[in-house]
Design an enzyme around this catalytic site. Structure first.
Site, PDB file in Angstrom:
ATOM      1  N   GLY A 188      15.147  65.110  30.765  1.00  0.00           N
ATOM      2  CA  GLY A 188      15.583  65.970  29.661  1.00  0.00           C
ATOM      3  C   GLY A 188      16.829  66.745  30.047  1.00  0.00           C
ATOM      4  O   GLY A 188      17.337  66.629  31.167  1.00  0.00           O
ATOM      5  N   ASP A 223      10.372  69.937  36.171  1.00  0.00           N
ATOM      6  CA  ASP A 223      10.583  69.315  34.864  1.00  0.00           C
ATOM      7  C   ASP A 223      10.633  70.391  33.774  1.00  0.00           C
ATOM      8  O   ASP A 223      10.132  71.505  33.961  1.00  0.00           O
ATOM      9  CB  ASP A 223       9.433  68.326  34.573  1.00  0.00           C
ATOM     10  CG  ASP A 223       9.783  67.316  33.485  1.00  0.00           C
ATOM     11  OD1 ASP A 223      10.871  67.406  32.888  1.00  0.00           O
ATOM     12  OD2 ASP A 223       8.945  66.425  33.226  1.00  0.00           O
ATOM     13  N   GLY A 224      11.196  70.040  32.647  1.00  0.00           N
ATOM     14  CA  GLY A 224      11.240  70.920  31.482  1.00  0.00           C
ATOM     15  C   GLY A 224       9.989  70.771  30.634  1.00  0.00           C
ATOM     16  O   GLY A 224       9.025  70.107  31.018  1.00  0.00           O
ATOM     17  N   ALA A 225      10.013  71.396  29.454  1.00  0.00           N
ATOM     18  CA  ALA A 225       8.894  71.273  28.504  1.00  0.00           C
ATOM     19  C   ALA A 225       9.424  71.548  27.106  1.00  0.00           C
ATOM     20  O   ALA A 225      10.480  72.174  26.939  1.00  0.00           O
ATOM     21  CB  ALA A 225       7.779  72.247  28.848  1.00  0.00           C
ATOM     22  N   LYS A 258       4.947  68.151  26.252  1.00  0.00           N
ATOM     23  CA  LYS A 258       6.112  67.455  26.770  1.00  0.00           C
ATOM     24  C   LYS A 258       6.253  66.109  26.057  1.00  0.00           C
ATOM     25  O   LYS A 258       5.348  65.680  25.364  1.00  0.00           O
ATOM     26  CB  LYS A 258       5.971  67.230  28.281  1.00  0.00           C
ATOM     27  CG  LYS A 258       6.007  68.540  29.072  1.00  0.00           C
ATOM     28  CD  LYS A 258       5.933  68.351  30.567  1.00  0.00           C
ATOM     29  CE  LYS A 258       6.800  67.280  31.094  1.00  0.00           C
ATOM     30  NZ  LYS A 258       8.227  67.388  30.688  1.00  0.00           N
ATOM     31  N   GLY A 299       9.281  65.233  24.333  1.00  0.00           N
ATOM     32  CA  GLY A 299      10.355  65.215  23.339  1.00  0.00           C
ATOM     33  C   GLY A 299      11.387  64.134  23.661  1.00  0.00           C
ATOM     34  O   GLY A 299      11.976  63.529  22.778  1.00  0.00           O
ATOM     35  N   GLY A 300      11.557  63.876  24.968  1.00  0.00           N
ATOM     36  CA  GLY A 300      12.486  62.819  25.397  1.00  0.00           C
ATOM     37  C   GLY A 300      11.795  61.472  25.547  1.00  0.00           C
ATOM     38  O   GLY A 300      12.433  60.491  25.940  1.00  0.00           O
ATOM     39  N   GLU A 314       6.195  61.106  33.364  1.00  0.00           N
ATOM     40  CA  GLU A 314       6.193  62.512  33.792  1.00  0.00           C
ATOM     41  C   GLU A 314       4.787  62.921  34.237  1.00  0.00           C
ATOM     42  O   GLU A 314       4.603  63.588  35.261  1.00  0.00           O
ATOM     43  CB  GLU A 314       6.657  63.410  32.648  1.00  0.00           C
ATOM     44  CG  GLU A 314       8.135  63.245  32.328  1.00  0.00           C
ATOM     45  CD  GLU A 314       8.588  63.952  31.063  1.00  0.00           C
ATOM     46  OE1 GLU A 314       9.799  64.125  30.906  1.00  0.00           O
ATOM     47  OE2 GLU A 314       7.740  64.325  30.235  1.00  0.00           O
ATOM     48  N   LYS A 347      11.088  78.271  24.605  1.00  0.00           N
ATOM     49  CA  LYS A 347       9.968  77.325  24.769  1.00  0.00           C
ATOM     50  C   LYS A 347       8.618  78.019  24.990  1.00  0.00           C
ATOM     51  O   LYS A 347       7.575  77.383  24.890  1.00  0.00           O
ATOM     52  CB  LYS A 347      10.234  76.383  25.957  1.00  0.00           C
ATOM     53  CG  LYS A 347      11.569  75.650  25.915  1.00  0.00           C
ATOM     54  CD  LYS A 347      11.591  74.575  24.882  1.00  0.00           C
ATOM     55  CE  LYS A 347      12.858  73.743  24.869  1.00  0.00           C
ATOM     56  NZ  LYS A 347      13.034  72.852  25.997  1.00  0.00           N
TER      57      LYS A 347
END
Ligand code: 5RP
Length: 222
Positions: A33, A85-87, A98, A100-101, A107, A125
């Protein structure tokens, strides 16, 4: 500060955290992401301390390799001290949505191996109750209609992500309208539908640390 500047600030904070906690010579788990991309750029500056990385998607693998960071196959790795990692959404219990990508399955696999999950997000977020962001569910293509009907029974409104195929060759249903009051239970329920590969709730294995980019600086939450 712009949203991108907040993402860059948490990405730099995550690289500092990795430098302090992951032993020299170890392998770092890397998410997918726009926020994870900023982390990769920050990790590149300290890459010589580490043996390399495990990537959670093909996009991430390519970006790591472009920076000269060696990418390991997860099957050849027994220990990942930290995964960053993002969220799309995260709550105070560090449960996340998680995917969205579209990289949710890989992941979740890398996160399962990692000893520590560090989530990096901008302040938008963090939510009280997850569910405004549609929940991504990765599905074996022939099970798409069956899984969609089962998700409707759970109160959701699934929509096929048009023109998108995951790195694993599957499709994604984005599910609106779910009431996510018990994320761990819902994660398990959805994963039991035949044809589901996995869903984007990360509650059975939540994050261990959240680095949140705010206008007042990076906040740490455990
Ligand atoms: C990809 C993900 C990402 O972590 C999530 O979509 C957040 O992305 P971004 O950092 O671009 O907001 O789960 O599958």
């Amino acid at each position: 500060m712009t949203q991108d500047e907040l993402k860059q600030a948490v990405a730099r904070a995550a690289a500092d955290y990795v430098a302090q906690t992951a032993p020299a010579g170890s392998i770092v788990g890397v998410g997918t992401g726009s926020t994870a991309n900023f982390f990769i750029d920050a990790l590149a500056k300290i890459k010589d301390r580490y043996a390399g990385a495990v990537a959670s998607s093909e996009v991430t693998r390519l970006r790591l390799e472009r920076h000269g960071i060696k990418v390991f196959d997860l099957n050849d790795v027994t220990d990942i001290p930290v995964y960053v990692d993002g969220a799309d959404e995260i709550d105070a219990g560090l449960n996340m949505i998680k995917g969205g990508g579209g990289a949710l399955t890989r992941e979740k696999i890398v996160a399962a191996v990692a000893r520590e999950f560090v989530c990096i997000c901008d302040a938008s977020k963090l939510v009280d109750v997850m569910g405004r962001f549609p929940l991504p569910v990765e599905v074996i293509p022939m099970a798409r209609a069956h899984v969609a009907r089962e998700l409707v029974k759970l109160g959701g409104q699934p929509v096929l992500r048009e023109g998108f195929v995951t790195d694993n060759g599957n499709v994604i249903l984005d599910v609106k309208g779910l009431s996510i009051t018990d994320p761990k239970d819902l994660e398990a329920q959805i994963n039991q539908i035949t044809g589901v590969v996995t869903n984007g709730l990360f509650a059975v294995r939540p994050a261990n640390l959240l680095l949140l980019g705010t206008a007042d600086g990076v906040r740490s939450m455990r």
